[in-house]
Design an enzyme around this catalytic site. Structure first.
Site, PDB file in Angstrom:
ATOM      1  N   ASP A   1       0.826  -1.204   0.000  1.00  0.00           N
ATOM      2  CA  ASP A   1       0.000   0.000   0.000  1.00  0.00           C
ATOM      3  C   ASP A   1       0.865   1.261   0.000  1.00  0.00           C
ATOM      4  OD1 ASP A   1      -2.311  -1.455  -0.082  1.00  0.00           O
ATOM      5  OD2 ASP A   1      -2.909  -1.085   1.991  1.00  0.00           O
ATOM      6  N   GLY A   2       2.035   1.177   0.646  1.00  0.00           N
ATOM      7  CA  GLY A   2       2.943   2.321   0.662  1.00  0.00           C
ATOM      8  C   GLY A   2       3.412   2.706  -0.728  1.00  0.00           C
TER       9      GLY A   2
ATOM     10  N   ASN B   1      -3.587   9.199   2.483  1.00  0.00           N
ATOM     11  CA  ASN B   1      -3.985   8.631   3.774  1.00  0.00           C
ATOM     12  C   ASN B   1      -4.207   9.699   4.839  1.00  0.00           C
ATOM     13  OD1 ASN B   1      -4.310   5.922   3.351  1.00  0.00           O
ATOM     14  ND2 ASN B   1      -2.479   5.274   4.440  1.00  0.00           N
ATOM     15  N   ASP B   2      -3.122  10.354   5.228  1.00  0.00           N
ATOM     16  CA  ASP B   2      -3.245  11.263   6.365  1.00  0.00           C
ATOM     17  C   ASP B   2      -2.108  12.260   6.449  1.00  0.00           C
ATOM     18  OD1 ASP B   2      -1.103   9.674   7.418  1.00  0.00           O
ATOM     19  OD2 ASP B   2      -2.547   8.307   8.299  1.00  0.00           O
TER      20      ASP B   2
ATOM     21  N   ARG C   1       7.873  16.325  25.162  1.00  0.00           N
ATOM     22  CA  ARG C   1       6.952  17.280  25.790  1.00  0.00           C
ATOM     23  C   ARG C   1       5.556  17.193  25.183  1.00  0.00           C
ATOM     24  NH1 ARG C   1       8.871  22.697  24.419  1.00  0.00           N
ATOM     25  NH2 ARG C   1       6.934  23.304  25.468  1.00  0.00           N
TER      26      ARG C   1
ATOM     27  N   THR D   1      -8.418   3.724   7.954  1.00  0.00           N
ATOM     28  CA  THR D   1      -8.025   2.397   8.442  1.00  0.00           C
ATOM     29  C   THR D   1      -6.527   2.323   8.720  1.00  0.00           C
ATOM     30  OG1 THR D   1      -7.958   1.685   6.116  1.00  0.00           O
ATOM     31  CG2 THR D   1      -9.921   1.107   7.396  1.00  0.00           C
TER      32      THR D   1
ATOM     33  N   SER E   1      -5.766   3.247  14.577  1.00  0.00           N
ATOM     34  CA  SER E   1      -4.968   2.834  15.730  1.00  0.00           C
ATOM     35  C   SER E   1      -5.104   3.812  16.890  1.00  0.00           C
ATOM     36  CB  SER E   1      -3.489   2.714  15.336  1.00  0.00           C
ATOM     37  OG  SER E   1      -3.306   1.752  14.324  1.00  0.00           O
TER      38      SER E   1
ATOM     39  N   GLN F   1       5.413   9.059   5.028  1.00  0.00           N
ATOM     40  CA  GLN F   1       6.556   8.897   4.127  1.00  0.00           C
ATOM     41  C   GLN F   1       7.373  10.165   3.951  1.00  0.00           C
ATOM     42  OE1 GLN F   1       4.665   7.355   0.558  1.00  0.00           O
ATOM     43  NE2 GLN F   1       4.768   5.248   1.289  1.00  0.00           N
TER      44      GLN F   1
END
Length: 290
Positions: free
Chosen positions: A71-72, A145-146, A156, A186, A191, A245
């Protein structure tokens, strides 16, 4: 039909699958163009019959693009295409991926589906992020994706103020914040406690990472919203990651703007497969969840 091919040439399995694809398409008299990324592996002797071409030229010529890897590989391929999108069929090295429905086991059937135009194209929204440092040029990046903003190398607590279309949402205190597409729901967001969003929907999910307050929860926004982020306290070494990435280190004076991109990724879906089937497989659902 002209088919182009790119992939993760660093993986040993890539070359065996590439040769199988080449042989199948040669038997069908289909023109097959291979990205010159292959030349970066100096240990691999490129067969004389391969047609090697610069990626940008390959994209201009091909009708469909094969991406061999995980998928990457699809994530990085989508970013390389930028706004010149082509339908992408992922050929997964190993098991099934969320974005790659084709594997070595069903390779022949998948290629026949492409050649017979028996496939669907799933339009996947992208996020566009504009990174505006105080004394530097604006940098624009795209994510399938994100986009993740976190505390970087520091341990911190990070305070991040989020505005949605000029309305104050919240100041998140914790390890950071994830902004995900439905495709990315997903991935890291899941997660971190985020919801699963059907991939063809248009939405942006904001998911806090390990928030200091237990009341800080993910929220799903319309894709038409403009999200801005600022940092109310001095902080060095903030990290902004795109699809896990690309990483950019920023400081507390940097302004972040996130919107839906004007272009979308075109991911090929094959007969007999589907998002729910993939979801059940990847999530380990038996069909009788209790």
């Amino acid at each position: 039909m002209i088919i182009g091919c790119t992939g993760n040439y660093r993986k040993e399995e890539f070359y065996a699958i590439l040769q199988k694809v080449y042989s199948m398409l040669k038997d069908e008299n289909v023109e097959f163009l291979i990205s010159s990324d292959l030349e970066k592996n100096t240990e691999f002797e490129i067969p004389n019959e391969y047609i090697i071409m610069e990626f940008s030229q390959l994209v201009e010529k091909c009708d469909v693009l094969f991406a061999i890897g995980g998928d990457g590989t699809i994530l990085s391929t989508v970013r390389r295409l930028e706004q010149n999108m082509k339908p992408i069929m992922g050929i997964h090295i190993g098991g099934l991926g969320f974005l790659s429905e084709c594997t070595e086991k069903n390779l022949k059937e998948s290629i026949n589906s492409i050649l017979n135009n028996e496939y669907l194209i799933s339009q996947r929204m992208l996020l566009e992020v504009q990174v505006s440092p105080p004394n530097d040029a604006i940098q624009t990046l795209w994510a399938l994706n994100d986009i993740v903003i976190d505390h970087g190398p520091s341990a911190r607590l990070l305070k991040a103020e989020v505005q949605v279309s000029n309305h104050y949402l919240n100041t998140f205190e914790g390890d950071g914040v994830i902004f995900s597409t439905p495709t990315g729901s997903t991935a890291y967001s899941l997660s971190a406690g985020g919801p699963i969003i059907y991939p063809s929907m248009d939405s942006i999910t904001v998911t806090p990472i390990c928030p200091h307050s237990l009341s800080a929860r993910p929220i799903v926004l319309r894709s038409t919203e403009t999200i801005t982020m600022s940092f109310p306290e001095p902080y060095d070494g903030i990290s902004l990651a795109v699809d896990g990435q690309i990483k950019v280190l920023i400081d507390d004076q940097t302004q972040i703007k996130i919107t839906k991109a004007k272009h979308s990724a075109q991911i090929i879906s094959l007969p007999g497969n589907g998002y729910f089937k993939t979801l059940r497989t990847k999530m380990g659902w038996s069909g009788n969840v209790r």
